[in-house]
Design a protein around this motif. Structure first.
Motif, mmCIF file in Angstrom:
data_model
loop_
_atom_site.group_PDB
_atom_site.id
_atom_site.type_symbol
_atom_site.label_atom_id
_atom_site.label_comp_id
_atom_site.label_asym_id
_atom_site.label_seq_id
_atom_site.Cartn_x
_atom_site.Cartn_y
_atom_site.Cartn_z
ATOM 1 N N TYR A 96 -32.919 35.536 -3.834
ATOM 2 C CA TYR A 96 -34.155 35.955 -2.930
ATOM 3 C C TYR A 96 -35.619 35.549 -4.219
ATOM 4 C CZ TYR A 96 -30.914 37.972 -0.338
ATOM 5 O OH TYR A 96 -30.696 38.279 1.040
ATOM 6 N N ARG B 187 -34.908 47.026 2.785
ATOM 7 C CA ARG B 187 -33.877 46.283 2.821
ATOM 8 C C ARG B 187 -34.980 45.025 2.780
ATOM 9 N NH1 ARG B 187 -28.149 45.466 1.940
ATOM 10 N NH2 ARG B 187 -26.738 47.307 1.916
ATOM 11 N N ALA C 39 -34.882 41.118 -0.793
ATOM 12 C CA ALA C 39 -34.112 40.455 -0.284
ATOM 13 C C ALA C 39 -35.018 40.296 0.937
ATOM 14 C CB ALA C 39 -33.358 41.927 0.381
ATOM 15 N N ILE D 173 -30.013 40.265 6.932
ATOM 16 C CA ILE D 173 -30.280 41.199 6.333
ATOM 17 C C ILE D 173 -28.529 41.852 7.024
ATOM 18 C CG2 ILE D 173 -31.194 43.655 6.384
ATOM 19 C CD1 ILE D 173 -33.730 41.784 5.427
#
Ligand code: HEM
Length: 475
Positions: free
Chosen positions: A244, A198, A203, A150
């Motif tokens: 993902y 996020r 993700a 991330i």
């Protein structure tokens, strides 16, 4: 570094090859009369008692109780692989880093993928930040690049690191995960919202390390032969594409195979396939700080790729598995300060906070000689090897404890939400609502306010979804 060091390093690389290929297996069959493989304790008569003086027995048990070493304080669960990095485009215009000068240069690397907030048993598909650390074995010494999947961090001041990590850990009262702990922290840290949207999007869940990107998160400095300094952020892009999974698939795979990402990496290489990533950098002139609406040294922000395009640097190929996990992966010691001539720490406060603590952690878990462990390859290291702290740079200012002047906590969080596909927006809203529905109304109110500030649409949709869920729960 002088020439001798370089030669030493080259010799070391062949011993590295040994480190990377020797298998130590202590589970040999016992009972052939050889004292190292005895299968009976020394007793008085065949039925005992066992003698206190049986030091063969004692040492056998003592060796066992010492096979475990202290865990890392974070990024506990991890998997490793070996391979090489090849420079494709010379970076000589921007940095004197020796391994980035000539296209075609190849050097060995060791990579460790990890789960940031984990125990050894955390499922690989858990909602988590994935670590992606690379050790480059250059002729000049070690260069480490620590990345997360991330691109932003949860806080921007290192003094809040332990508070943030503790909020993600199980409660010290009952060792259970309590959403109230995490969201109470977020309520006190509006800068975490970009990271939160996020992490709670798809993700945050992945089933393969072959399909995650890597981001340095923090900003470093590159310096060229004319001593011109530029800010730099590093990025790995997987050749197999970024992939993902959603929370339902993550939950299903958690039960099926909690080590799915580790097995996937290992099996891919066992089958003779390679795992490949491209290395890219974003470069910024430090003078740009004045014209940007946020501070580029704030690690809760990304840099716009239109303004700061991804420059291709090279390619990493992972093609070999470890054969001794303890020596080659558990004992790896990465640090963001393991830099070489041409790369420096920037003033990014989080990076400054990280500058020495990795070595402290490694001294504690691996002992004072952690640099001499073959996989870390720093046998000839001395404090004088640290030539990369920005000598010659002019710095002045009043000593203060304060936040950055330009904070802008919500704009990029909103932009992230609006850039998601409709399906991924729905997933983000469901994931956030599921958590926020079960926490106290006071904390929920603060978080909803932040989400509204990021995007009124995001705030409204999460609010509506929570109301539906709390009705269903009869709250
Ligand atoms: C003030 C902020 C931070 C502190 C105090 C901190 C501290 C630590 C410590 C003590 C370790 C364990 C080191 C060891 O025992 O080997 C670690 C591991 C790690 N950290 Fe951080 N960290 C911070 C922020 C970050 C950030 C922003 C990133 C983003 C790239 C990051 C990436 C990693 C990774 C990838 C590892 C695992 C390294 C490995 O595989 O061995 N950390 N961190």
């Amino acid at each position: 570094m002088d020439k001798n060091n370089g030669q030493f390093q080259r010799k070391e690389n062949s011993s590295l090859e040994k480190t990377r290929s020797v298998t130590k297996d202590s589970s040999t069959h016992r009972g052939d009369g050889n004292p190292s493989t005895l299968s009976h304790s020394q007793t008085v008569g065949a039925r005992g008692p066992v003698l206190e003086q049986d030091n063969v027995l004692h040492e056998t048990l003592e060796t066992f109780v010492n096979t475990k070493i202290i865990e890392r304080p974070v990024h506990v669960k991890g998997f490793g692989a070996f391979g090489y990095f090849q420079t494709i485009h010379s970076m000589a215009e921007y940095t004197t880093l020796s391994f980035l000068q000539n296209p075609g240069q190849q050097i060995p690397v060791t990579v460790r993928f990890s789960l940031a907030v984990s125990t050894k048993g955390t499922p690989d598909t858990s909602r988590n930040v994935r670590g992606f650390s690379t050790k480059f074995y250059t002729d000049e010494g070690i260069f480490d690049l620590l990345c997360n999947h991330i691109p932003v961090f949860i806080v921007r001041d290192p003094i809040r690191f332990s508070e943030a990590i503790n909020a993600l850990m199980p409660s010290p009262v009952n060792n259970l995960i309590d959403p109230e702990r995490f969201w109470s922290f977020v309520a006190k840290a509006p800068e975490s919202i970009h990271f939160v949207v996020r992490l709670f999007s798809d993700a945050g869940t992945a089933k393969s390390f072959r399909h995650i990107p890597g981001h340095s998160v923090n900003t470093f400095v590159w310096k060229n032969t004319q001593d011109v300094r530029r800010y730099v952020k590093y990025h790995w892009v997987p050749f197999g594409g970024v992939k993902y999974i959603d929370s339902q698939e993550a939950a299903r795979l958690n039960g099926e195979n909690p080590d799915i990402a580790g097995s996937d990496l290992y099996e891919t290489i066992v089958k003779g396939n390679t795992v490949e990533y491209g290395l890219y950098v974003q470069l910024m002139n430090p003078d740009d700080v004045a014209m940007l609406p946020f501070d580029p040294l704030d690690n809760t922000k990304i840099w716009d790729e239109q303004l700061y395009p991804l420059l291709p640097v090279g390619q990493m190929v992972l093609n070999r598995n470890p054969d001794n996990y303890m020596e080659q992966v558990e004992k790896l010691a990465y640090s963001p300060s393991n830099l070489l001539d041409g790369a420096e720490l920037s003033d990014d406060k989080m990076l400054q906070g990280r500058a020495n603590i990795y070595w402290d952690s490694q001294r504690r878990r691996l002992g004072p000689d952690f640099r001499s462990i073959p996989i870390n390859q720093q046998k000839d290291w001395s404090p004088a090897s640290l030539v990369t702290s920005g000598n010659g740079r002019y710095v002045e200012g009043r000593l203060v404890r304060s936040d950055l002047p330009k904070q802008d906590d919500f704009t990029q969080a909103g932009q992230y939400y609006h850039a998601l596909s409709f399906v991924n927006q729905d997933h983000l809203i469901n994931n956030l609502s599921a958590e926020l529905a079960v926490i106290s109304p006071e904390i929920r109110k603060v978080i909803l306010k932040y989400l509204f500030q990021a995007s009124s649409e995001l705030g409204e949709r999460v609010d509506r979804q929570i109301n539906l869920q709390t009705k269903e729960l009869g709250k």
